[in-house]
Motif scaffolding. Structure first.
Motif, short mmCIF file in Angstrom:
data_model
loop_
_atom_site.label_atom_id
_atom_site.label_comp_id
_atom_site.label_asym_id
_atom_site.label_seq_id
_atom_site.Cartn_x
_atom_site.Cartn_y
_atom_site.Cartn_z
N LEU A 9 0.82 -1.21 0.00
CA LEU A 9 0.00 0.00 0.00
C LEU A 9 0.85 1.26 0.00
CD1 LEU A 9 -2.90 -0.92 2.43
CD2 LEU A 9 -3.07 -0.41 0.01
N MET A 10 1.98 1.23 0.67
CA MET A 10 2.85 2.40 0.69
C MET A 10 3.50 2.63 -0.67
SD MET A 10 2.24 3.77 3.52
CE MET A 10 0.60 3.07 3.40
N ARG A 11 3.83 1.53 -1.38
CA ARG A 11 4.33 1.68 -2.75
C ARG A 11 3.26 2.31 -3.64
NH1 ARG A 11 6.57 -3.36 -1.70
NH2 ARG A 11 4.89 -4.40 -2.83
N TRP A 12 2.01 1.83 -3.49
CA TRP A 12 0.90 2.43 -4.23
C TRP A 12 0.78 3.90 -3.86
CZ3 TRP A 12 -2.32 1.45 -8.10
CH2 TRP A 12 -2.40 0.15 -8.57
N SER A 13 0.96 4.21 -2.59
CA SER A 13 0.84 5.59 -2.13
C SER A 13 1.90 6.47 -2.77
CB SER A 13 0.96 5.63 -0.60
OG SER A 13 0.86 6.93 -0.13
N TYR A 14 3.14 5.98 -2.85
CA TYR A 14 4.20 6.76 -3.50
C TYR A 14 3.83 7.07 -4.95
CZ TYR A 14 7.47 5.87 0.35
OH TYR A 14 8.08 5.84 1.56
N TRP A 15 3.38 6.07 -5.69
CA TRP A 15 3.04 6.28 -7.09
C TRP A 15 1.82 7.19 -7.24
CZ3 TRP A 15 6.35 5.73 -10.70
CH2 TRP A 15 7.36 4.77 -10.57
N LEU A 16 0.84 7.01 -6.38
CA LEU A 16 -0.35 7.86 -6.43
C LEU A 16 0.02 9.31 -6.13
CD1 LEU A 16 -3.47 8.07 -6.62
CD2 LEU A 16 -3.49 7.73 -4.15
N ALA A 21 0.55 14.66 -7.85
CA ALA A 21 1.33 15.89 -7.72
C ALA A 21 1.69 16.44 -9.10
CB ALA A 21 2.59 15.64 -6.90
N ALA A 22 2.00 15.57 -10.06
CA ALA A 22 2.29 16.03 -11.42
C ALA A 22 1.06 16.67 -12.04
CB ALA A 22 2.78 14.86 -12.27
N LEU A 23 -0.11 16.05 -11.84
CA LEU A 23 -1.34 16.65 -12.36
C LEU A 23 -1.65 17.96 -11.66
CD1 LEU A 23 -3.61 13.51 -12.73
CD2 LEU A 23 -2.60 14.88 -14.55
N LEU A 24 -1.45 18.01 -10.37
CA LEU A 24 -1.70 19.24 -9.61
C LEU A 24 -0.76 20.35 -10.06
CD1 LEU A 24 -3.46 20.36 -7.32
CD2 LEU A 24 -1.73 19.60 -5.71
N TRP A 25 0.48 19.99 -10.38
CA TRP A 25 1.45 20.97 -10.88
C TRP A 25 0.97 21.58 -12.19
CZ3 TRP A 25 6.53 21.80 -8.76
CH2 TRP A 25 7.30 22.69 -9.48
N LEU A 26 0.44 20.72 -13.07
CA LEU A 26 -0.04 21.20 -14.37
C LEU A 26 -1.32 22.01 -14.25
CD1 LEU A 26 0.59 18.01 -16.52
CD2 LEU A 26 1.91 20.13 -16.55
N PRO A 31 3.86 25.20 -5.83
CA PRO A 31 3.95 25.06 -4.38
C PRO A 31 2.90 24.12 -3.79
CG PRO A 31 4.24 27.35 -4.97
CD PRO A 31 3.86 26.62 -6.22
N HIS A 32 1.67 24.18 -4.30
CA HIS A 32 0.65 23.27 -3.78
C HIS A 32 0.95 21.82 -4.17
CE1 HIS A 32 -1.60 27.01 -3.20
NE2 HIS A 32 -2.21 26.34 -2.23
#
Length: 128
Positions: A9-16, A21-26, A31-32
């Protein structure tokens, strides 16, 4: 939940966290997205260290590895969090939201396991 499930689950969490974060950046701003990523990665890493600490305490008790876990968890994780939050323009709200994502994944997995465990063999789920 066994330790291997938590690690998965933590590996899934890292990828998620990385993908969102990449989508949020775009979509929004940097900063968010960094705050979101920082909160989620910090939380997942903290849970992995805690999982290893509990496994060591309940298992073979290798003193050297146990000391490394304690020395990594306290000064490195918490120190890095304090330094990054003070130096970078990371919104604390975005970090807090990202911090809860690994816990949300654990909750979803626990509910899924509970539904599977409560379902007798050969009986289709309700609504099918």
């Amino acid at each position: 939940m066994i330790p291997e499930d938590l690690a998965r689950l933590m590996r899934w969490s890292y990828w998620l966290m990385l993908g969102t974060a990449a989508l949020l950046w775009l979509v929004w701003d940097g900063p968010h997205a960094l705050g979101w990523l920082f909160g989620g990665v910090w939380s997942a890493t903290n849970l992995l260290v805690l999982k290893n600490l509990v496994v060591e305490l309940c298992g073979p008790r290798r003193l050297g590895f146990l000391m490394i876990l304690v020395l990594v968890k306290l000064p490195v994780l918490y120190g890095a969090a304090a330094i990054l939050l003070n130096l970078l323009p990371i919104p604390v709200g975005a970090s807090l939201l990202g911090f809860h994502v690994p816990f949300l994944l654990i909750l979803i997995e626990a509910v899924r396991w509970d539904r599977q465990a409560s379902q007798p063999e050969g009986v289709p789920p309700a609504g099918e």
